[in-house]
Design a protein around this motif. Sequence first.
Motif, PDB file in Angstrom:
ATOM      1  N   GLY A  14       0.815  -1.199   0.000  1.00  0.00           N
ATOM      2  CA  GLY A  14       0.000   0.000   0.000  1.00  0.00           C
ATOM      3  C   GLY A  14       0.851   1.252   0.000  1.00  0.00           C
ATOM      4  N   ALA A  15       1.961   1.246   0.770  1.00  0.00           N
ATOM      5  CA  ALA A  15       2.864   2.395   0.803  1.00  0.00           C
ATOM      6  C   ALA A  15       3.490   2.624  -0.567  1.00  0.00           C
ATOM      7  CB  ALA A  15       3.948   2.172   1.849  1.00  0.00           C
ATOM      8  N   TRP A  16       3.904   1.550  -1.223  1.00  0.00           N
ATOM      9  CA  TRP A  16       4.512   1.669  -2.551  1.00  0.00           C
ATOM     10  C   TRP A  16       3.514   2.202  -3.572  1.00  0.00           C
ATOM     11  CZ3 TRP A  16       8.816   1.821  -5.304  1.00  0.00           C
ATOM     12  CH2 TRP A  16       8.755   1.551  -6.670  1.00  0.00           C
ATOM     13  N   ARG A  17       2.324   1.662  -3.567  1.00  0.00           N
ATOM     14  CA  ARG A  17       1.328   2.090  -4.555  1.00  0.00           C
ATOM     15  C   ARG A  17       0.919   3.546  -4.352  1.00  0.00           C
ATOM     16  NH1 ARG A  17      -0.320  -3.220  -3.547  1.00  0.00           N
ATOM     17  NH2 ARG A  17      -1.786  -2.558  -1.933  1.00  0.00           N
ATOM     18  N   ALA A  18       0.696   3.938  -3.105  1.00  0.00           N
ATOM     19  CA  ALA A  18       0.306   5.330  -2.840  1.00  0.00           C
ATOM     20  C   ALA A  18       1.421   6.289  -3.226  1.00  0.00           C
ATOM     21  CB  ALA A  18      -0.053   5.500  -1.364  1.00  0.00           C
ATOM     22  N   TRP A  19       2.651   5.929  -2.906  1.00  0.00           N
ATOM     23  CA  TRP A  19       3.794   6.780  -3.259  1.00  0.00           C
ATOM     24  C   TRP A  19       3.899   6.961  -4.769  1.00  0.00           C
ATOM     25  CZ3 TRP A  19       9.420   4.557  -3.100  1.00  0.00           C
ATOM     26  CH2 TRP A  19      10.317   5.511  -3.580  1.00  0.00           C
ATOM     27  N   ARG A  20       3.810   5.869  -5.510  1.00  0.00           N
ATOM     28  CA  ARG A  20       4.002   5.946  -6.964  1.00  0.00           C
ATOM     29  C   ARG A  20       2.786   6.501  -7.685  1.00  0.00           C
ATOM     30  NH1 ARG A  20       8.515   6.838  -7.464  1.00  0.00           N
ATOM     31  NH2 ARG A  20       8.339   6.418  -9.703  1.00  0.00           N
ATOM     32  N   ARG A  21       1.590   6.295  -7.136  1.00  0.00           N
ATOM     33  CA  ARG A  21       0.357   6.687  -7.833  1.00  0.00           C
ATOM     34  C   ARG A  21      -0.099   8.099  -7.497  1.00  0.00           C
ATOM     35  NH1 ARG A  21      -3.274   3.223  -5.321  1.00  0.00           N
ATOM     36  NH2 ARG A  21      -3.469   4.875  -3.769  1.00  0.00           N
ATOM     37  N   ASP A  22      -0.121   8.435  -6.207  1.00  0.00           N
ATOM     38  CA  ASP A  22      -0.838   9.631  -5.785  1.00  0.00           C
ATOM     39  C   ASP A  22      -0.022  10.912  -5.833  1.00  0.00           C
ATOM     40  OD1 ASP A  22      -2.977   7.975  -5.345  1.00  0.00           O
ATOM     41  OD2 ASP A  22      -2.601   7.746  -3.200  1.00  0.00           O
TER      42      ASP A  22
ATOM     43  N   ALA B  84       3.299   7.777   1.205  1.00  0.00           N
ATOM     44  CA  ALA B  84       3.816   6.484   1.645  1.00  0.00           C
ATOM     45  C   ALA B  84       3.290   6.129   3.036  1.00  0.00           C
ATOM     46  CB  ALA B  84       5.340   6.503   1.633  1.00  0.00           C
ATOM     47  N   PHE B  85       3.253   7.109   3.944  1.00  0.00           N
ATOM     48  CA  PHE B  85       2.693   6.866   5.281  1.00  0.00           C
ATOM     49  C   PHE B  85       1.213   6.489   5.171  1.00  0.00           C
ATOM     50  CE2 PHE B  85       6.464   8.045   7.299  1.00  0.00           C
ATOM     51  CZ  PHE B  85       6.333   8.133   8.671  1.00  0.00           C
ATOM     52  N   ALA B  86       0.463   7.231   4.350  1.00  0.00           N
ATOM     53  CA  ALA B  86      -0.966   6.942   4.205  1.00  0.00           C
ATOM     54  C   ALA B  86      -1.178   5.536   3.666  1.00  0.00           C
ATOM     55  CB  ALA B  86      -1.618   7.969   3.282  1.00  0.00           C
ATOM     56  N   GLY B  87      -0.393   5.163   2.658  1.00  0.00           N
ATOM     57  CA  GLY B  87      -0.521   3.823   2.099  1.00  0.00           C
ATOM     58  C   GLY B  87      -0.139   2.749   3.093  1.00  0.00           C
ATOM     59  N   ALA B  88       0.908   3.002   3.871  1.00  0.00           N
ATOM     60  CA  ALA B  88       1.346   2.028   4.873  1.00  0.00           C
ATOM     61  C   ALA B  88       0.278   1.815   5.934  1.00  0.00           C
ATOM     62  CB  ALA B  88       2.646   2.485   5.513  1.00  0.00           C
TER      63      ALA B  88
ATOM     64  N   LEU C 158      -5.176  20.187  -2.005  1.00  0.00           N
ATOM     65  CA  LEU C 158      -4.140  19.213  -2.315  1.00  0.00           C
ATOM     66  C   LEU C 158      -4.778  17.888  -2.732  1.00  0.00           C
ATOM     67  CD1 LEU C 158      -1.746  19.934   0.684  1.00  0.00           C
ATOM     68  CD2 LEU C 158      -1.473  20.677  -1.689  1.00  0.00           C
ATOM     69  N   PRO C 159      -4.073  17.082  -3.529  1.00  0.00           N
ATOM     70  CA  PRO C 159      -4.643  15.801  -3.929  1.00  0.00           C
ATOM     71  C   PRO C 159      -4.804  14.858  -2.750  1.00  0.00           C
ATOM     72  CG  PRO C 159      -2.328  15.934  -4.569  1.00  0.00           C
ATOM     73  CD  PRO C 159      -2.726  17.303  -4.098  1.00  0.00           C
ATOM     74  N   VAL C 160      -5.790  13.991  -2.817  1.00  0.00           N
ATOM     75  CA  VAL C 160      -5.980  12.975  -1.779  1.00  0.00           C
ATOM     76  C   VAL C 160      -4.909  11.915  -1.956  1.00  0.00           C
ATOM     77  CG1 VAL C 160      -7.522  11.203  -0.881  1.00  0.00           C
ATOM     78  CG2 VAL C 160      -8.442  13.410  -1.611  1.00  0.00           C
ATOM     79  N   LEU C 161      -4.249  11.569  -0.857  1.00  0.00           N
ATOM     80  CA  LEU C 161      -3.161  10.598  -0.878  1.00  0.00           C
ATOM     81  C   LEU C 161      -3.584   9.354  -0.111  1.00  0.00           C
ATOM     82  CD1 LEU C 161      -0.264  13.086   0.048  1.00  0.00           C
ATOM     83  CD2 LEU C 161      -1.076  12.482  -2.244  1.00  0.00           C
ATOM     84  N   GLY C 162      -3.440   8.198  -0.740  1.00  0.00           N
ATOM     85  CA  GLY C 162      -3.809   6.950  -0.104  1.00  0.00           C
ATOM     86  C   GLY C 162      -5.271   6.598  -0.322  1.00  0.00           C
ATOM     87  N   VAL C 163      -5.616   5.389   0.069  1.00  0.00           N
ATOM     88  CA  VAL C 163      -7.000   4.925  -0.005  1.00  0.00           C
ATOM     89  C   VAL C 163      -7.347   4.275   1.329  1.00  0.00           C
ATOM     90  CG1 VAL C 163      -6.985   4.554  -2.501  1.00  0.00           C
ATOM     91  CG2 VAL C 163      -6.267   2.710  -0.988  1.00  0.00           C
TER      92      VAL C 163
END
Length: 299
Positions: A208-216, A231-235, A253-258
Amino acid sequence: MSAARAIGLILGLAADGALGDPRRRPPVTAFHRVVAATGSRRATGLGIAGAAVAAGVLAERAGRRSPVCQATATAVATWAVVGASGLATQGTELARDLEEGRLEPARDTLSELDPRVTDGLSTIGLSRASVETLAENTSEVVVTPLLWGAVAGVPGLLAARTVGLLRRLLPGHWVIDRLDELVHLLPTRVAAALTVLGAPVVGGSAGGAWRAWRRDTIAHPSPNAGRVEAAFAGALEIRVGGRTEYPQGVVELPVLGVGRNPDAGHVTRAVELSRVVGWLAAGTSVFVALLSGVRRRNP
């Protein structure tokens, strides 16, 4: 000498942990007060940054006479500028106040760490802001000075922290902003990568940390800001970002993480993750310092 630099970084971090909250240390508060008192005027901001580098260069040259002197100078500079202990203390205070529903103390603590406007923020808003701030400060006051210290010694430690302080004192200063982006360009990405590695240690999601970092972070307006936050949000499998109010205005600001909105429990886990990232950054910095010494001996 790079071995001495690595030892100095370790000793400085050990002192940071052993001596507790840096807000109660005279050398640390003096460093912050000098930068605040002289750097609050636009005309002197760059001069302060230059003076910090010059002071670091003098200390580094003096330390080259012996490994003990270099290790000592690096340890003192690391202790003076790295804020891992204080960040953990303030993060724990935030989590405790939010858990107990004490929003005013939480707003006060958050204001010490971040320039955003905290008035009117609900528990969810304060929790979101706390996770974002812990992530950003992990990069700014722990990872960045350690990496620059590993590469450039005392000048790197002092300059990296001074530029970060000046950015907060002089929001909107074009030259300071560009310097800050340059100083944090690599460390923010290292911090995000270390967050991915450290996420499982606190029961988080490395994927999740990797995907949020690379995507968001693609949609984020800054080349650095948001990477560690994502990365924190994804983790932690939460969402951060969105509407944020600063003294100079509101920023969308854009929403980060899901996932779900954060709560006090996520703030506690963010503190734990910050600690883990700090430990990994310490190991990385020691490795970089030793590697740079080997490369200088074997060009």
